[in-house]
Each structure stands twice: as C-alpha cells, then as structure tokens.
Design an enzyme around this catalytic site. Structure first.
Site, PDB file in Angstrom:
ATOM      1  N   HIS A  22       0.856  -1.192   0.000  1.00 46.75           N
ATOM      2  CA  HIS A  22       0.000   0.000   0.000  1.00 46.75           C
ATOM      3  C   HIS A  22       0.884   1.231   0.000  1.00 46.75           C
ATOM      4  O   HIS A  22       1.936   1.230   0.649  1.00 46.75           O
ATOM      5  CB  HIS A  22      -0.909   0.007   1.242  1.00 46.75           C
ATOM      6  CG  HIS A  22      -2.073   0.921   1.105  1.00 46.75           C
ATOM      7  ND1 HIS A  22      -1.981   2.259   1.359  1.00 46.75           N
ATOM      8  CD2 HIS A  22      -3.334   0.690   0.685  1.00 46.75           C
ATOM      9  CE1 HIS A  22      -3.161   2.820   1.132  1.00 46.75           C
ATOM     10  NE2 HIS A  22      -3.993   1.884   0.706  1.00 46.75           N
ATOM     11  N   ASP A  56      -7.916  -5.428   0.074  1.00 50.39           N
ATOM     12  CA  ASP A  56      -8.414  -6.296  -0.996  1.00 50.39           C
ATOM     13  C   ASP A  56      -8.023  -7.757  -0.819  1.00 50.39           C
ATOM     14  O   ASP A  56      -8.518  -8.617  -1.546  1.00 50.39           O
ATOM     15  CB  ASP A  56      -7.895  -5.805  -2.357  1.00 50.39           C
ATOM     16  CG  ASP A  56      -8.526  -4.490  -2.750  1.00 50.39           C
ATOM     17  OD1 ASP A  56      -9.716  -4.302  -2.446  1.00 50.39           O
ATOM     18  OD2 ASP A  56      -7.841  -3.655  -3.354  1.00 50.39           O
TER      19      ASP A  56
HETATM   20  N1  CMC Z   1       4.175  -7.664  -4.611  1.00 47.54           N
HETATM   21  C1  CMC Z   1       5.510  -7.622  -4.739  1.00 47.54           C
HETATM   22  N2  CMC Z   1       6.260  -6.509  -4.618  1.00 47.54           N
HETATM   23  C2  CMC Z   1       5.631  -5.376  -4.338  1.00 47.54           C
HETATM   24  C3  CMC Z   1       4.219  -5.327  -4.171  1.00 47.54           C
HETATM   25  C4  CMC Z   1       3.492  -6.523  -4.322  1.00 47.54           C
HETATM   26  N3  CMC Z   1       2.164  -6.530  -4.200  1.00 47.54           N
HETATM   27  N4  CMC Z   1       3.859  -4.059  -3.911  1.00 47.54           N
HETATM   28  C5  CMC Z   1       4.984  -3.333  -3.897  1.00 47.54           C
HETATM   29  N5  CMC Z   1       6.057  -4.122  -4.150  1.00 47.54           N
HETATM   30  C6  CMC Z   1       7.468  -3.711  -4.161  1.00 47.54           C
HETATM   31  C7  CMC Z   1       7.785  -2.953  -5.440  1.00 47.54           C
HETATM   32  O1  CMC Z   1       8.229  -3.815  -6.456  1.00 47.54           O
HETATM   33  C8  CMC Z   1       8.871  -2.014  -4.954  1.00 47.54           C
HETATM   34  O2  CMC Z   1      10.063  -2.737  -4.850  1.00 47.54           O
HETATM   35  P1  CMC Z   1      11.489  -2.028  -5.173  1.00 47.54           P
HETATM   36  O3  CMC Z   1      11.628  -0.971  -4.106  1.00 47.54           O
HETATM   37  O4  CMC Z   1      12.490  -3.114  -5.080  1.00 47.54           O
HETATM   38  O5  CMC Z   1      11.357  -1.438  -6.539  1.00 47.54           O
HETATM   39  C9  CMC Z   1       8.431  -1.654  -3.544  1.00 47.54           C
HETATM   40  O6  CMC Z   1       7.659  -2.772  -3.106  1.00 47.54           O
HETATM   41  C10 CMC Z   1       7.583  -0.377  -3.459  1.00 47.54           C
HETATM   42  O7  CMC Z   1       6.482  -0.526  -4.366  1.00 47.54           O
HETATM   43  P2  CMC Z   1       5.864   0.652  -5.208  1.00 47.54           P
HETATM   44  O8  CMC Z   1       5.195   0.102  -6.420  1.00 47.54           O
HETATM   45  O9  CMC Z   1       6.910   1.714  -5.414  1.00 47.54           O
HETATM   46  O10 CMC Z   1       4.793   1.206  -4.167  1.00 47.54           O
HETATM   47  P3  CMC Z   1       3.598   2.171  -4.493  1.00 47.54           P
HETATM   48  O11 CMC Z   1       3.312   2.871  -3.239  1.00 47.54           O
HETATM   49  O12 CMC Z   1       3.870   2.996  -5.697  1.00 47.54           O
HETATM   50  O13 CMC Z   1       2.398   1.170  -4.888  1.00 47.54           O
HETATM   51  C11 CMC Z   1       0.626  -0.395  -4.669  1.00 47.54           C
HETATM   52  C12 CMC Z   1       1.414   0.743  -3.998  1.00 47.54           C
HETATM   53  C13 CMC Z   1      -0.594  -0.695  -3.831  1.00 47.54           C
HETATM   54  C14 CMC Z   1       0.164   0.076  -6.053  1.00 47.54           C
HETATM   55  C15 CMC Z   1       1.532  -1.639  -4.786  1.00 47.54           C
HETATM   56  O14 CMC Z   1       1.893  -2.089  -3.488  1.00 47.54           O
HETATM   57  C16 CMC Z   1       0.865  -2.776  -5.576  1.00 47.54           C
HETATM   58  O15 CMC Z   1       0.967  -2.802  -6.808  1.00 47.54           O
HETATM   59  N6  CMC Z   1       0.169  -3.734  -4.869  1.00 47.54           N
HETATM   60  C17 CMC Z   1      -0.589  -4.774  -5.550  1.00 47.54           C
HETATM   61  C18 CMC Z   1      -1.939  -4.204  -6.029  1.00 47.54           C
HETATM   62  C19 CMC Z   1      -2.905  -4.010  -4.878  1.00 47.54           C
HETATM   63  O16 CMC Z   1      -3.088  -4.871  -4.022  1.00 47.54           O
HETATM   64  N7  CMC Z   1      -3.594  -2.847  -4.884  1.00 47.54           N
HETATM   65  C20 CMC Z   1      -4.621  -2.535  -3.885  1.00 47.54           C
HETATM   66  C21 CMC Z   1      -4.204  -1.401  -2.990  1.00 47.54           C
HETATM   67  S1  CMC Z   1      -5.236  -1.263  -1.505  1.00 47.54           S
HETATM   68  C22 CMC Z   1      -6.826  -0.884  -2.091  1.00 47.54           C
HETATM   69  C23 CMC Z   1      -6.900   0.466  -2.659  1.00 47.54           C
HETATM   70  O17 CMC Z   1      -6.946   1.446  -1.901  1.00 47.54           O
HETATM   71  O18 CMC Z   1      -6.933   0.586  -3.886  1.00 47.54           O
END
Ligand code: CMC
Length: 430
Positions: free
Chosen positions: A307, A364
C-alpha cells in the site's frame, strides 16, 4: 505560533515557507507561493509527498495502521455501525440521531428507482461487458436526467444529490448483474434496509420468495463500511480533480469509478481471487508465487499486498481477516482459497523482501473471500468497492466544493521535449 521552513536555491535566493500542522500533528510545508516567488516548481511523481488539500473527513496513519472517519476509529464503526450511518457521518459530518438516520434512509429509498428509459441502456451493452464499464457509463448518464446537478449548482442540493447517487448506484449495480446473467430486473422495495434491498435486487427472482439472510446482510454492511473512505487515494483524487472544474457530482463520481477499476487500486480485489484460484489450480504451492513476487524480472506482484500509505498491517484487512472465518462458518461455506490466502500471507510476511519494503495484506486481500461466500460474482467485486466508496467520494467532492481555497486541479510539469524547432513542410520530411 506559526513556523517556517527556509528553502535555499542554487542561485542563492532563499524563501521562507509556512509549515502547517494538522489536528493529529501532521506537518506540511506550504509551497503555494513557491513558483510566483522563485519561478521553481516541485516534482513529485505519483504525489508521494504532496498534499493536495486540507480535509476533515478521514485520518490515516500508515505507520501505526490507524484509520478513522471523522475521528472515529474504523474498528469501532465496523463493530457497531451500519453502512447508512457511516455514509451519513462522512457526508453530513456527524453521527445521525435516530430521526436523522430514519429521514436519511427514507430519502435514499425515495430515490431508489432509475428512470425507466435507463433500463433500456442495459440492452445495448454486450453480455461480456465488465460491470465497472456499465456502472461508470450509467452513473455518468444520471447527469442527463438530473441536469439541475450541473456544476456548482449541485452543491445547492447536495443532500438530494447524495441520496440519489447512493440509492441509484445500488440499483444500477444490481441491474448490471441481472443483465449479465439474463435474469429480469428486480425493482427496489422501500421496506428493506440498504443492504437487504441490494441483496434482493441481486438475488431474488420473480417466481420465488426472497428473504435476505441476516449474516449475509451483516457481512455486506461490514465490507461497505470498511471501504467507505480512504482520504486522497487515486479514485478520490480523481473525483476531486474532475469536480474541481465544477463538473457535476455524477460526472465526477463516474470518473472516480473508472479510476477505481484499475488493478493497482480497487480492481485488485478481483485480481486477488483470480491469483488465489490460479495458485490452487497449480497445486497450491504458495512458495513458487512468493518467489515470483520477489523477482522484479517476473513482472508478477502479489495482488492484495502493499500500500502506498500503510507501512503496517492495513487495519481494514485486519478486521476482514477476522471476519472471514466467522462469516464462512456462519454461512456454512468452506472455501479452500481461504487456506491458500492464509498460507500465502504467512509465507510472504516471513520473507525479508516483504519485511524490508513493509508490504502487508491490504483491504483487498481477504475481502473477495467474503464477497464470494455471500454469492457476489468475481467480476462484481470492484463494483462492490465502488458502492462502499461512494459516500467518501461524495463527502470529498462536497468538502472541495465548499472550500473557498479550492482551485481547479492543474499540476505543472518539467518539459523534457525538443527545444524550439521550425516547422518542416511535408515534401522535405524524410
Ligand atoms: N508484490 C511484490 N512486490 C511489491 C508489491 C506486491 N504486491 N507491492 C509493492 N512491491 C514492491 C515494489 O516492487 C517495490 O520494490 P522495489 O523498491 O524493489 O522497486 C516496492 O515494493 C515499493 O512498491 P511501489 O510500487 O513503489 O509502491 P507504491 O506505493 O507505488 O504502490 C501499490 C502501492 C498498492 C500500487 C503496490 O503495493 C501494488 O501494486 N500492490 C498490488 C496491487 C494491490 O493490491 N492494490 C490494492 C491497494 S489497496 C486498495 C486500494 O486502496 O486501492
């Protein structure tokens, strides 16, 4: 006493920037005069550090795993409240007394029907159409029927427009499901509560009596409460952004629905179940999928994990996980993917990759298991999220429209394209 931060730029000029403090002691540097005074802008892709507004609706502390609506902890609302009461709280800024709640409920019931013409719109969609595509189109279409809601005018009767939206989105969602399975539409019934009415429109058929199950109604209330607001997330910022041009509340919410659909946002709830089903079909080995999620080259992420704001267990996920066993047991449902989900969580949380990045299950991860147990089909999961998030979108839209400081959303950019280049006639181009 007001505090200032001092920013010194490479050309030696220095500017004092006011530091603001929120009611929970959150700090922000006010850069609203930065460009006019220094010709500099800030760059913050994904708005990771950028506050776009001041808001009194929802407080979230991602480090501590705290979520409160209008100051009330989410756990207490989940335990004691109903979705209608929470909707009132978000939109009207206080918990309703009994009379206010009854009036609110009556007003919502009063608006439950959609214009008969709109029923025919459903016939034009392919039976393959995703319900989120149908829902957003239908909500945008409401603007065509309630033209008094155009622009700032809809603020004049926010109570009526809020009730209309809350009520009609439920009817539209249920009708889109009925269309997808080829069953006749079931009209709303005033004597029922919000959730009972929705379940009846979803699952009743004209030939049979339908009595909503109390446990199912309670589970639905719980999930909708947990989704009701989450401050400046992608879809809410979209609602505010579209509304900031004084687009009407229906158009603004329709845009929010589309933003919610994406798999990184609300669409994740559908993706989680599909991922868990896939793991099951592959023999149930969670290790393989955790390893894949750790490998950046795989392009695979654990859906329902991570998140932007929570760097601790998502308090909503904690409540849902607790409810999962209880609801499934009460309904007598055994779902093998609940075990897979628990194993996946346990394994992921034992890995340094997830610990270092502070990746925990989000709202989720477990919600789809309950939705499935109460009979909601997988492609309707994100529609359920939209139903839940609607009072938050309305409250945020209203707060923005009433804020004298709010301006049209219009970020800047750092241009990186070609510098001035003369126009070349077509015959001279290679
Ligand atoms: N599985 C594996 N690695 C992950 C995941 C995951 N679900 N989420 C983040 N990471 C890693 C990402 O690869 C990155 O690694 P590195 O620093 O080595 O590059 C690090 O963690 C930070 O991730 P980010 O993408 O920069 O984080 P963000 O804040 O931009 O994205 C997120 C947040 C929710 C989009 C992301 O965690 C994600 O894609 N999660 C899966 C989709 C999901 O479950 N979304 C629902 C969110 S909660 C409901 C809502 O409010 O929508």
């Amino acid at each position: 006493m007001s505090e200032n931060a001092v920013l010194t730029l490479p050309d030696g000029q220095s500017i004092e920037l006011p530091v603001l403090t929120g009611s929970e002691n959150e700090k922000a540097i006010d850069i609203s005069k930065l460009r006019s005074q220094t010709k500099h802008i800030t760059l913050d892709p994904g708005y990771v550090n950028t506050g776009a507004c001041q808001s009194g609706i929802t407080f979230l502390d991602g480090e501590k795993g705290i979520l409160r609506y209008r100051g009330i902890p989410i756990e207490q609302l989940a335990e004691n409240s109903s979705f209608m009461e929470v909707s009132y709280l978000l939109i009207h800024e206080k918990l309703p007394n009994q009379k206010e709640l009854d009036d609110f409920h009556n007003e919502i019931n009063h608006h439950a029907l959609i214009h008969e013409d709109m029923r025919h719109f459903f016939e034009s969609f392919s039976s393959e159409a995703h319900p989120m595509a149908i829902l957003s189109a239908m909500v945008a279409s409401l603007s065509a029927y309630y033209s008094e809601a155009s622009g700032a005018a809809s603020l004049g009767d926010v109570k009526q427009n809020a009730a209309r939206l809350l009520s009609k989105i439920r009817t539209l969602a249920a009708f889109s499901f009925k269309k997808s399975i080829g069953q006749p539409f079931i009209y709303p019934r005033d004597s029922l509560s919000y959730c009972e009415n929705f379940l009846r429109m979803m699952f009743a058929v004209p030939a049979e009596e339908y009595e909503p199950d109390k446990d199912v109604v309670d589970a639905l209330n719980l999930l909708l409460i947990l989704h009701a607001d989450h401050e400046q997330n992608c879809s809410t910022s979209t609602v505010r952004g579209v509304g900031s041009s004084h687009a009407n509340v229906y158009a603004s919410v329709a845009a929010g629905i589309l933003a919610l659909w994406g798999p990184l946002h609300g669409g994740a709830n559908q993706q989680v179940i599909e991922m868990l089903e896939h793991i099951r079909a592959e023999g149930g080995d969670v290790n393989k999928f955790v390893e894949m999620a750790k490998d950046p080259k795989s392009g695979f992420r654990l859906m329902g994990f991570g998140h932007r704001v929570y760097k601790n267990y998502d308090p909503r996920a904690k409540v849902i996980k607790g409810a999962c066993d209880r609801v499934l047991a009460k309904l007598g449902v055994e779902d093998p993917i609940l075990d897979i989900a628990k194993q996946l969580e346990e394994r992921a949380l034992s890995e340094d990759y997830f610990k270092e990045r502070k990746l925990f299950p989000n709202v989720d991860f477990y919600s789809g298991i309950i939705y499935r147990a109460i009979g909601i089909p997988v492609n309707m999961f994100t529609v359920m999220f939209a139903l839940g998030r609607l009072p938050g979108w309305i409250a945020q839209w209203k707060e923005m429209m009433e804020d004298p400081k709010s301006r049209i959303a219009r970020p800047r950019q750092i241009y990186t394209g070609p510098i001035e280049t003369p126009y070349m006639p077509i015959e001279k181009r290679k």
